[in-house]
Write a protein that holds these residues in place. Structure first.
Motif, mmCIF file in Angstrom:
data_model
loop_
_atom_site.group_PDB
_atom_site.id
_atom_site.type_symbol
_atom_site.label_atom_id
_atom_site.label_comp_id
_atom_site.label_asym_id
_atom_site.label_seq_id
_atom_site.Cartn_x
_atom_site.Cartn_y
_atom_site.Cartn_z
ATOM 1 N N ASN A 1 5.143 -3.146 -8.331
ATOM 2 C CA ASN A 1 4.523 -3.254 -7.008
ATOM 3 C C ASN A 1 3.581 -4.441 -6.984
ATOM 4 O O ASN A 1 2.380 -4.305 -6.719
ATOM 5 N N GLU A 2 4.127 -5.606 -7.292
ATOM 6 C CA GLU A 2 3.295 -6.810 -7.255
ATOM 7 C C GLU A 2 4.180 -8.032 -7.040
ATOM 8 O O GLU A 2 5.138 -8.251 -7.773
ATOM 9 N N ILE A 7 -0.188 -4.193 3.322
ATOM 10 C CA ILE A 7 -0.285 -4.795 1.997
ATOM 11 C C ILE A 7 -1.736 -5.115 1.658
ATOM 12 O O ILE A 7 -2.579 -5.255 2.539
ATOM 13 N N SER A 8 -2.008 -5.206 0.348
ATOM 14 C CA SER A 8 -3.306 -5.650 -0.153
ATOM 15 C C SER A 8 -3.085 -6.963 -0.897
ATOM 16 O O SER A 8 -2.042 -7.155 -1.517
ATOM 17 N N LEU A 9 -4.065 -7.860 -0.846
ATOM 18 C CA LEU A 9 -3.884 -9.183 -1.429
ATOM 19 C C LEU A 9 -5.113 -9.608 -2.225
ATOM 20 O O LEU A 9 -6.247 -9.453 -1.762
ATOM 21 N N GLY A 10 -4.888 -10.105 -3.446
ATOM 22 C CA GLY A 10 -5.947 -10.641 -4.288
ATOM 23 C C GLY A 10 -5.747 -12.134 -4.483
ATOM 24 O O GLY A 10 -4.625 -12.596 -4.693
ATOM 25 N N ILE A 11 -6.828 -12.909 -4.401
ATOM 26 C CA ILE A 11 -6.733 -14.373 -4.370
ATOM 27 C C ILE A 11 -7.609 -14.983 -5.455
ATOM 28 O O ILE A 11 -8.740 -14.533 -5.684
ATOM 29 N N SER A 12 -7.079 -16.019 -6.102
ATOM 30 C CA SER A 12 -7.888 -16.812 -7.016
ATOM 31 C C SER A 12 -7.423 -18.271 -6.941
ATOM 32 O O SER A 12 -6.350 -18.546 -6.406
ATOM 33 N N GLU A 13 -8.261 -19.160 -7.472
ATOM 34 C CA GLU A 13 -7.937 -20.589 -7.389
ATOM 35 C C GLU A 13 -8.405 -21.331 -8.638
ATOM 36 O O GLU A 13 -9.488 -21.037 -9.175
ATOM 37 N N TYR A 14 -7.576 -22.238 -9.119
ATOM 38 C CA TYR A 14 -7.973 -23.180 -10.162
ATOM 39 C C TYR A 14 -8.251 -24.521 -9.487
ATOM 40 O O TYR A 14 -7.465 -24.950 -8.647
ATOM 41 N N PRO A 15 -9.391 -25.179 -9.772
ATOM 42 C CA PRO A 15 -10.340 -24.925 -10.876
ATOM 43 C C PRO A 15 -11.615 -24.201 -10.458
ATOM 44 O O PRO A 15 -12.457 -23.910 -11.303
ATOM 45 N N SER A 16 -11.798 -23.913 -9.164
ATOM 46 C CA SER A 16 -13.094 -23.415 -8.689
ATOM 47 C C SER A 16 -13.455 -22.051 -9.266
ATOM 48 O O SER A 16 -14.642 -21.767 -9.474
ATOM 49 N N ASP A 18 0.837 -1.207 0.000
ATOM 50 C CA ASP A 18 0.000 0.000 0.000
ATOM 51 C C ASP A 18 0.869 1.254 0.000
ATOM 52 O O ASP A 18 1.967 1.265 0.569
ATOM 53 N N ASP A 19 0.355 2.310 -0.644
ATOM 54 C CA ASP A 19 1.045 3.615 -0.705
ATOM 55 C C ASP A 19 2.437 3.484 -1.320
ATOM 56 O O ASP A 19 3.378 4.203 -0.970
ATOM 57 N N PHE A 20 2.584 2.570 -2.281
ATOM 58 C CA PHE A 20 3.879 2.279 -2.894
ATOM 59 C C PHE A 20 4.496 3.518 -3.530
ATOM 60 O O PHE A 20 5.651 3.867 -3.269
ATOM 61 N N TYR A 21 3.722 4.195 -4.378
ATOM 62 C CA TYR A 21 4.280 5.336 -5.115
ATOM 63 C C TYR A 21 4.433 6.566 -4.232
ATOM 64 O O TYR A 21 5.309 7.409 -4.476
ATOM 65 N N GLU A 22 3.616 6.673 -3.187
ATOM 66 C CA GLU A 22 3.808 7.775 -2.230
ATOM 67 C C GLU A 22 5.129 7.587 -1.468
ATOM 68 O O GLU A 22 5.868 8.556 -1.237
ATOM 69 N N ILE A 23 5.421 6.356 -1.089
ATOM 70 C CA ILE A 23 6.695 6.067 -0.412
ATOM 71 C C ILE A 23 7.860 6.367 -1.348
ATOM 72 O O ILE A 23 8.856 6.968 -0.950
ATOM 73 N N GLU A 24 7.724 5.979 -2.606
ATOM 74 C CA GLU A 24 8.787 6.206 -3.582
ATOM 75 C C GLU A 24 9.060 7.689 -3.777
ATOM 76 O O GLU A 24 10.217 8.126 -3.801
ATOM 77 N N SER A 25 7.996 8.500 -3.905
ATOM 78 C CA SER A 25 8.185 9.924 -4.178
ATOM 79 C C SER A 25 8.675 10.688 -2.955
ATOM 80 O O SER A 25 9.421 11.658 -3.077
ATOM 81 N N HIS A 28 -9.073 -4.586 -7.334
ATOM 82 C CA HIS A 28 -10.335 -4.198 -6.696
ATOM 83 C C HIS A 28 -10.115 -3.747 -5.258
ATOM 84 O O HIS A 28 -10.624 -2.702 -4.833
ATOM 85 N N ILE A 29 -9.318 -4.510 -4.499
ATOM 86 C CA ILE A 29 -9.143 -4.177 -3.085
ATOM 87 C C ILE A 29 -8.226 -2.976 -2.904
ATOM 88 O O ILE A 29 -8.365 -2.193 -1.965
ATOM 89 N N VAL A 30 -7.280 -2.774 -3.842
ATOM 90 C CA VAL A 30 -6.431 -1.579 -3.800
ATOM 91 C C VAL A 30 -7.282 -0.332 -4.013
ATOM 92 O O VAL A 30 -7.124 0.697 -3.336
ATOM 93 N N ASP A 31 -8.209 -0.407 -4.974
ATOM 94 C CA ASP A 31 -9.106 0.734 -5.249
ATOM 95 C C ASP A 31 -10.015 1.049 -4.070
ATOM 96 O O ASP A 31 -10.472 2.187 -3.913
#
Length: 497
Positions: free
Chosen positions: A404-405, A443-452, A363-370, A470-473
């Protein structure tokens, strides 16, 4: 790597008209181990640049008498290997961004708060990159040198063996055949066993060196049953390890190791042939010093050929590792991620076991960078990556897939298990203090799974990315599980946990 182990090899010049600022920055750099010098006078700086160019020039834009472009061009005219770190007002950052191709490695705000610490951080990261670049160049040169040495030894040995065979009419194994046997080995362990198989009439045991526990452990043997060496080893005292390489280079073994060999295998006296890979001690071949002269000569000649082939293999493995590793985080890179994800999904389909992907963004990756600079950003990324690696299972794969991923590939893990893992990681990061100043990040985290939730490696990656976006937004510091479309039909059913 720990740059403190190598900082004394780097020369840093500090140029500013602010005496207090320059002297203070110089002191901090010297305390960090760098060969640091402070210059206030432009003429004195130019003289030293010509006599002894530094690796990095830290300068304040306020100290320049002319334009920035003239200063940079003039310094590069003296030596184009010099790298720049500029100290300037935040309003000048956009202008300095145009100089990325002119050897600039960082731009630091001239705000007084913790300026010295920020300069040291920036210099640390720049010197890490320089050191690894030099190391990679040396690694490539070493690989070419080993190849040349193998070819030279090959030619010399073929000539020698042909002469000996002609004089004594002996049947000898082709030297080229032996090199072919060694080079066809698939791993270091396979290569070691091939060497032992080529030794006849003498007992020889390979002890692998484990530096983390200061121990030699028997792993391979010739002329001895495998059951006789299983579990055999020796732990050294701390003092034994201090000059271990020096002792081995002159044919000496540590006293505790020597005594164990005499008692367990009746080597009288034990002799050792140290094995190195990419300059690191990997183990030692041990045999009896009572061998007949002919057998000892044959053993040593075979070892000379084997060790060159082993060094060649070790360097090739290291070069291969560089192609799949992210420079900053030391995780696997995007190319490796794409390949291994496809493999894991194929395996999941065969075994009817789920595989999940967790995408992670700071989170706030580019703010930390700048606000704090690239050096602090990279240090935080590396710290987060270290936590990810330490909390992963042995069969998990952790990769950096974008600026940032980062991504975790979790074999045999359903969406529920992945969500639990993700939330645990989020809480660990949220509760951890990073850097010397106790900085907190989330941090923000997005999750997916195969095959469900998806039907291929590509859609598994894309769906995890959508969940992350989505969760970052939504403000971040949360996890998000991707929702499959109503039309999705899994390739197989995942049992409910």
């Amino acid at each position: 790597m720990n740059i403190r182990d190598h900082s004394s090899q780097f020369t840093i010049y500090v140029f500013t008209t602010d005496v207090d600022q320059g002297a203070s920055v110089k002191v901090y750099l010297s305390q960090a181990g760098y060969d640091a010098y402070f210059f206030q006078d432009p003429e004195a700086l130019e003289t030293r640049l010509k006599e002894n160019p530094p690796h990095i020039l830290v300068f304040s834009t306020a100290a320049l008498g002319g334009s920035l472009s003239d200063f940079v061009t003039h310094v590069q005219g003296i030596n184009d290997e010099i790298r720049f770190i500029a100290i300037t007002a935040i309003s000048q950052f956009d202008i300095l961004a145009q100089y990325n191709s002119f050897g600039f490695v960082d731009v630091i705000s001239d705000e007084a708060a913790a300026l010295e610490t920020r300069v040291v951080w920036s210099v640390d990261r720049a010197c890490e990159k320089l050191y690894l670049s030099y190391q990679n160049e040396q690694l490539f040169d070493d690989l070419q040198t080993v190849k040349q040495q193998v070819d030279e030894v090959h030619k010399a040995a073929v000539t020698s063996m042909k002469a000996a065979a002609a004089a004594e009419k002996l049947e000898t194994v082709s030297f080229a055949t032996k090199i072919g046997q060694y080079r066809s080995a698939h791993s270091k362990e396979d290569l070691i066993q091939r060497f032992l198989n080529n030794i006849s009439g003498s007992m020889c045991i390979f002890f692998k060196f484990l530096p983390s526990v200061r121990s030699f452990v028997a792993t391979h043997g010739n002329g001895v049953e495998g059951s006789q060496i299983q579990g055999v080893g020796c732990q050294l005292e701390a003092d034994d390890v201090k000059d271990l390489n020096g002792q081995l280079s002159v044919g000496l073994l540590p006293a505790r190791f020597n005594a164990m060999l005499v008692e367990a295998f009746h080597f009288n006296p034990p002799k050792g042939l140290p094995l190195y890979g990419a300059q690191n001690l990997e183990g030692v071949f041990v045999y009896s010093g009572s061998l007949e002269k002919g057998a000892a000569t044959q053993l040593n000649e075979e070892f000379a050929l084997f060790s060159l082939c082993y060094s060649h293999l070790a360097l090739e493995k290291k070069v291969d590792a560089l192609e799949v590793q992210d420079f900053v985080t030391e995780l696997h890179n995007r190319n490796y991620y794409v390949k291994i994800l496809a493999d894991e999904v194929s395996r999941s389909r065969r075994l009817k076991q789920p595989v999940s992907v967790v995408k992670i963004a700071m989170d706030d990756f580019y703010e930390i960078e700048s606000s704090l600079g690239e050096a602090v950003r990279d240090e935080l990324l590396k710290s987060v990556a270290t936590v990810i690696a330490k909390t992963s299972r042995s069969n998990d794969q952790s990769c950096r897939t974008a600026a940032n991923e980062m991504a975790m590939i979790l074999p045999h893990c359903s969406k529920k298990g992945a969500a639990l893992r993700a939330e645990r990681l989020r809480r660990i990061i949220e509760g951890t203090s990073f850097l010397d100043k106790g900085m907190k990040v989330s941090i923000s985290l997005g999750i997916s799974e195969y095959p469900s939730l998806c039907d291929s490696a590509k859609s598994l990656d894309e769906s995890a990315t959508k969940a992350l976006s989505h969760i970052v937004d939504k403000g971040g510091n949360k996890i998000c599980l991707y929702k499959a479309p109503e039309t999705h039909r899994p390739d197989f059913e995942v049992p409910v946990e």
